[in-house]
Design an enzyme around this catalytic site. Structure first.
Site, PDB file in Angstrom:
ATOM      1  N   CYS A  83       3.580   7.609   5.538  1.00 51.96           N
ATOM      2  CA  CYS A  83       2.328   8.163   6.050  1.00 51.96           C
ATOM      3  C   CYS A  83       2.371   8.119   7.576  1.00 51.96           C
ATOM      4  O   CYS A  83       3.247   7.477   8.166  1.00 51.96           O
ATOM      5  CB  CYS A  83       1.127   7.359   5.561  1.00 51.96           C
ATOM      6  SG  CYS A  83       0.932   7.327   3.766  1.00 51.96           S
ATOM      7  N   GLY A  84       1.440   8.789   8.197  1.00 54.83           N
ATOM      8  CA  GLY A  84       1.346   8.758   9.650  1.00 54.83           C
ATOM      9  C   GLY A  84       0.007   8.221  10.087  1.00 54.83           C
ATOM     10  O   GLY A  84      -1.036   8.629   9.559  1.00 54.83           O
TER      11      GLY A  84
END
Length: 298
Positions: free
Chosen positions: A2-3
């Site tokens: 994820c970011g």
């Protein structure tokens, strides 16, 4: 994968650019996962007028005006409702927790995205570029913002599984990684009366931190207790109205970069999320050390 991104502005002259800068940071991280995305914005006077209680809700399925009338009748004061994408943003002269309690009576199945003074939480299913455009995020202003774009691994792709998890007053948490022992900690929190909205492991971390803050810990102590309690690989960003904190697991498996200038503090999963910030070429830039809590106060 994820970011996560976060931006804490020190220079009030940059407040009008918060949404623009946060949008760029979040969209730059979209290839780390684009199942869903979300943001927390602190201090936009249009979305969360100063001095008013604020609640962000999803999954109501009613016209905004009707929601305002229904919750206003329950709380005993006028309630204004603004639709931002699929989020119902409720504001009132009542305090946030009383406003939230009234909304839960009227709409018990609604998903609470966040609550607290000066805090708007927006999240949904889809790519960051599409969601930020639907929210008009580039026009948002304020002193602090947090964002997340998700690659789902632990639970369904739904708004309830999207980050941020904003489960305490004016608090939010975003997470890149996986907690290995979240089921055990969930059961312990449930036995203490904590209720959950999703099966997401991140919500367990958010509820744990919120419980520690409610017990009087500061954010640094709460995150140190999380590191001692949770197993797994993670980078976490935790914020409330006046603070901004980052921590990684014991072997710092998940990427993170912090940059700091006199005008702002920012973090992202990768440096490219920070590369468009004003003055970044003069910033102090580093990778956070394992299990060290980095925190800043407004």
């Amino acid at each position: 994968m994820c970011g996560i991104v976060g931006l804490h502005l020190r220079n009030p002259e940059l407040y009008p650019r918060l949404g623009e800068l946060l949008s760029g940071m979040l969209c730059e991280m979209s290839n780390r996962g684009s199942d869903s995305a979300g943001v927390a914005v602190y201090g936009d006077p249009r979305w969360t007028p100063p001095g008013r209680g604020c609640v962000s809700l999803l999954d109501i399925g009613a016209e905004a005006g009707a929601v305002g009338v229904a919750v206003g009748s329950e709380v005993g004061l006028d309630v204004d409702v603004t639709m931002i994408g699929d989020t119902y943003l409720l504001t009132s002269d009542k305090d946030s927790e009383s406003l939230l309690a009234a909304a839960k009576v009227v709409y018990p199945e609604a998903l609470v995205a966040g609550f607290g003074a000066d805090l708007a939480v927006l999240k949904g299913v889809g790519a960051p570029a599409d969601l930020t455009a639907s929210w008009g995020l580039t026009t948002a202003r304020g002193w602090q913002g947090v964002g997340h774009t998700r690659m789902a691994t632990e639970s369904a792709v739904t708004p309830s599984g999207a980050h941020p998890y904003a489960v305490g007053p004016e608090q939010c948490l975003v997470h890149n990684g996986s907690f290995a022992n979240h089921a055990t900690i969930r059961r312990e929190l449930q036995s203490a009366g904590v209720r959950f909205d999703s099966e997401n492991d991140t919500e367990v971390g958010a509820r744990f931190v919120a419980s520690r803050l409610a017990a009087g810990r500061n954010v640094e102590t709460a995150l140190k207790e999380l590191c001692a309690t949770f197993d797994g690989f993670y980078t976490l960003l935790v914020s409330n109205r006046d603070s901004f904190a980052v921590v990684r697991d014991a072997i710092a498996c998940k990427p993170a970069v912090i940059a700091e200038t006199a005008d702002w503090v920012a973090m992202g999963s990768e440096y490219r999320a920070l590369s468009g910030l004003p003055g970044v070429e003069k910033a102090a830039i580093w990778e956070p050390e394992p299990e060290v809590v980095y925190a800043w106060q407004r």
